[in-house]
Design a protein around this motif. Structure first.
Motif, mmCIF file in Angstrom:
data_model
loop_
_atom_site.group_PDB
_atom_site.id
_atom_site.type_symbol
_atom_site.label_atom_id
_atom_site.label_comp_id
_atom_site.label_asym_id
_atom_site.label_seq_id
_atom_site.Cartn_x
_atom_site.Cartn_y
_atom_site.Cartn_z
ATOM 1 N N ALA A 7 25.785 35.905 34.622
ATOM 2 C CA ALA A 7 26.616 36.538 33.591
ATOM 3 C C ALA A 7 27.730 37.350 34.242
ATOM 4 N N LEU A 8 27.366 38.184 35.224
ATOM 5 C CA LEU A 8 28.337 39.106 35.822
ATOM 6 C C LEU A 8 28.260 39.031 37.341
ATOM 7 N N ALA A 9 29.401 38.755 37.977
ATOM 8 C CA ALA A 9 29.488 38.819 39.434
ATOM 9 C C ALA A 9 30.307 40.045 39.802
ATOM 10 N N ILE A 10 29.762 40.864 40.704
ATOM 11 C CA ILE A 10 30.474 42.043 41.188
ATOM 12 C C ILE A 10 30.765 41.820 42.660
ATOM 13 N N ILE A 11 32.028 41.910 43.037
ATOM 14 C CA ILE A 11 32.409 41.657 44.422
ATOM 15 C C ILE A 11 32.625 42.989 45.123
ATOM 16 N N GLY A 12 31.717 43.321 46.023
ATOM 17 C CA GLY A 12 31.789 44.579 46.757
ATOM 18 C C GLY A 12 30.655 45.509 46.376
ATOM 19 N N ALA A 13 29.881 45.956 47.383
ATOM 20 C CA ALA A 13 28.738 46.841 47.136
ATOM 21 C C ALA A 13 29.028 48.253 47.615
ATOM 22 N N ALA A 19 27.915 51.230 41.247
ATOM 23 C CA ALA A 19 27.871 51.975 39.985
ATOM 24 C C ALA A 19 28.008 51.008 38.804
ATOM 25 N N ALA A 20 28.886 50.015 38.944
ATOM 26 C CA ALA A 20 29.050 49.017 37.885
ATOM 27 C C ALA A 20 27.737 48.258 37.673
ATOM 28 N N ALA A 21 27.065 47.930 38.783
ATOM 29 C CA ALA A 21 25.803 47.192 38.694
ATOM 30 C C ALA A 21 24.732 48.034 38.001
ATOM 31 N N ILE A 111 33.733 41.668 38.188
ATOM 32 C CA ILE A 111 34.293 42.976 38.540
ATOM 33 C C ILE A 111 34.607 42.937 40.031
ATOM 34 N N VAL A 112 35.900 43.018 40.373
ATOM 35 C CA VAL A 112 36.267 43.072 41.784
ATOM 36 C C VAL A 112 36.260 44.543 42.203
ATOM 37 N N ALA A 113 35.427 44.860 43.173
ATOM 38 C CA ALA A 113 35.293 46.231 43.671
ATOM 39 C C ALA A 113 35.291 46.163 45.197
ATOM 40 N N GLY A 306 38.105 39.372 30.907
ATOM 41 C CA GLY A 306 36.857 39.222 31.639
ATOM 42 C C GLY A 306 36.958 39.568 33.113
ATOM 43 N N LEU A 307 38.178 39.766 33.624
ATOM 44 C CA LEU A 307 38.341 40.151 35.031
ATOM 45 C C LEU A 307 38.663 41.643 35.111
ATOM 46 N N TYR A 308 37.765 42.386 35.746
ATOM 47 C CA TYR A 308 37.945 43.826 35.938
ATOM 48 C C TYR A 308 38.232 44.092 37.409
#
Lengths: 470, 97
Positions: A7-13, A19-21, A111-113, A306-308
């Motif tokens: 559903a959601l891919a977050i790039i960058g930990a 926090a987004a996760a 979410i690109v982080a 859909g792109l944050y």
């Protein structure tokens, strides 16, 4: 080609991604967080390797670890060591990975982080082994607990190098000097007149603590100075330093030579934008910080639905703003998946949005205080390498401009600057400023260049496995 | 102070192991990247550009590709993001394409 739907891919930990996760996965959104490094936490925390045992974790380390733990507890999958190199907007988003558990992720929302990288200083000798960014030295100290040299010179502008200096002092290393390019007078006048310091007592105390450590160790802290050039055959043997005027123009007189083997350069940060810029989102140019930002709504969503983009990857505002922006993006994503009602979303976001405004005010103060100084461009000579991947010199860049190149893109076509391994991350800003200085062109216009996948080199063997009709 | 030991003593490390750097054994610890192993051994220069200038660690976060080395036969690997493994063969000083 192995592919996974999520559903959601977050790039960058880092702070923003974790926090987004926490917010999204905690509300039931199926979430994958991917990060290129072996440890989660990002560059701000640079958490010590989990293989090391430490007597006591400092506050930052405890905070970073608790964010990573929080994301895991919320149910997010953390993929460390997975390098995202491509981002495509199709019916869903397609994220292309190298060295991760899967090669492809199809995500409904992204979410690109991806955090920040350092703004380089192009002075003669800056490519010699032993010259590194302040961030590289900090990461070596904090994450690897290895000193990257014996005798250090720190040159730059802003608080990052003060943090590095305090770490080096703490490790009892020889530190020849810390050079702040801004003059003391310009720093004090901007500082005194600012209301952005309200509510920033903790930060001010931290900064004052760094300076106290540096002064107590009898390390010269010189304002209005910079490194003019670095000298050495196979590695750094000495650094020549010089005073600069208020615009950063190097003075002809007063040069000094310091025998050092390591030079750390810290001239502020730039967004790591090479992933989100692969998608054609609306951009706005920040004339103070001199980079393009994505146009975002208050949740961090770009003009591509859909792109944050959250945190420093969009605009450099620091760790706390990154965490807050990550939370907002995570909450908004949860609401879009129907896992959070509109009224609950607004209620939960209100205090975060107030805090993020305060952090942005502080970031603007730092930008005004320590933003790029135009005169530092004069340090490079015609034979100074500007693009370190393709070994393109300032003289070649100037020649391309004389031949009609009017953007980073056009200089790249003529000289190969920005065409190498790093895809222009290190040279594009200086190329743009060189064009603007030579032609009077608007910097936003000169900064134009197209960013395409891959953001990082991919072995051909990986691509050959691909079924392009999938 | 001129210290020869570049590893900070505050961290308690696991069992050390050797990696092979251009045919010589070099000490490494679990959790260390190839770049950290090389720097801790006093090695600063990792590769040479086509024009003959030496390069080493620069950005330290995997963005600049200045720290490329050959690892177990695979060329152009980033030393700063690659964890060191027991018995790893690392070649430094090669000329980049």
């Amino acid at each position: 080609m192995k592919e996974r739907r999520v559903a959601l891919a977050i790039i960058g930990a880092g702070p923003a991604g974790l926090a987004a996760a926490i917010e999204a996965a905690g509300r039931g959104v199926e979430t994958v967080v991917l990060d290129a490094h072996p440890e989660p936490g990002g560059h701000y925390y640079s958490l010590p390797s989990s293989e090391f045992r430490l007597p006591a974790a400092d506050r930052d380390t405890a905070e970073g670890r608790s964010l990573a733990e929080g994301a895991r507890r919320a149910g997010a999958a953390l993929w460390s060591g997975a390098q995202a190199w491509g981002l495509y907007a199709e019916k869903q988003f397609l994220v292309c990975l190298s060295s991760g558990p899967e090669a492809r992720l199809r995500a409904d929302r992204v979410i690109v982080a991806a955090g920040a990288q350092e703004r380089p200083l192009h002075c003669p000798g800056w490519t010699l082994p032993g010259v590194m960014t302040a961030g590289a030295a900090l990461r070596m100290l904090k994450n690897q607990m290895v000193l990257p040299g014996h005798r250090f010179l720190l040159a730059g502008s802003g608080p990052l190098q003060l943090a590095l200096a305090a770490h080096l002092v703490c490790a009892h290393v020889e530190l020849a000097a810390v050079l702040e390019a801004r003059s003391l007078r310009s720093l004090l006048s901007a500082w005194r007149s600012s209301t952005a310091l309200l509510g920033q007592r903790q930060r001010a105390t931290l900064g004052a603590g760094y300076i106290t450590d540096i002064v107590a160790a009898r390390v010269p802290l010189r304002t209005g100075w910079t490194v003019a050039r670095v000298v050495g055959r196979d590695q750094v043997e000495a650094a020549v330093i010089c005073p600069v005027d208020r615009q950063g123009h190097p003075g002809r007189d007063g040069q000094e030579t310091l025998p050092v083997d390591t030079v750390c350069l810290g001239h502020g940060l730039l967004p790591a934008s090479h992933l989100w810029r692969q998608i054609d989102v609306d951009l706005v140019f920040d004339p103070v910080q001199q980079y393009h930002q994505p146009v975002r709504d208050r949740w961090g969503e770009t003009s591509q639905p859909g792109l944050y983009v959250a945190g420093d990857a969009a605009a450099v505002c620091g760790r706390r703003a990154a965490e807050l922006e990550g939370r907002l993006a995570g909450l908004a994503a949860a609401a879009q998946f129907g896992l959070l009602s509109e009224s609950r979303l607004l209620e939960q976001a209100r205090p975060l949005q107030q805090d993020v405004e305060r952090e942005r005010r502080f970031a603007r103060l730092l930008a005004d205080l320590f933003g790029p100084l135009p005169g530092l461009l004069d340090l490079a000579t015609d034979d100074t390498v500007i693009c370190r991947c393709e070994n393109v010199t300032l003289g070649q860049v100037k020649q391309a401009v004389a031949d009609g190149a009017r953007s980073v893109q056009e200089v790249k076509h003529q000289t190969r600057a920005g065409m190498g391994w790093c895809q222009g991350r290190t040279c594009a800003g200086t190329v743009a400023r060189t064009i603007a200085a030579a032609t009077g062109l608007d910097l936003a216009e000169a900064s134009r260049y197209t960013i395409r996948p891959p953001a990082f080199p991919v072995p051909l063997a990986e691509l050959l496995e691909e079924d392009i009709h999938a | 102070m001129d210290r020869t030991e570049l590893r900070l003593p505050q961290a308690e490390r696991g069992q050390s192991f050797d990696v092979d750097v251009n045919g010589e054994p070099v000490v490494a610890y679990p959790g260390e990247t190839v770049a950290a192993v090389l720097l801790a051994a006093g090695v600063r220069s990792f590769n040479v550009t086509a024009s003959g200038s030496p390069r080493g660690l620069y950005c330290g976060i995997g963005h600049c590709f200045s720290c490329l080395v050959t690892i177990d036969g695979a060329r152009n690997q980033r030393a700063c993001v690659t964890p060191a493994q027991p018995g790893m063969h690392i070649v430094i000083g090669q000329t980049l394409p």
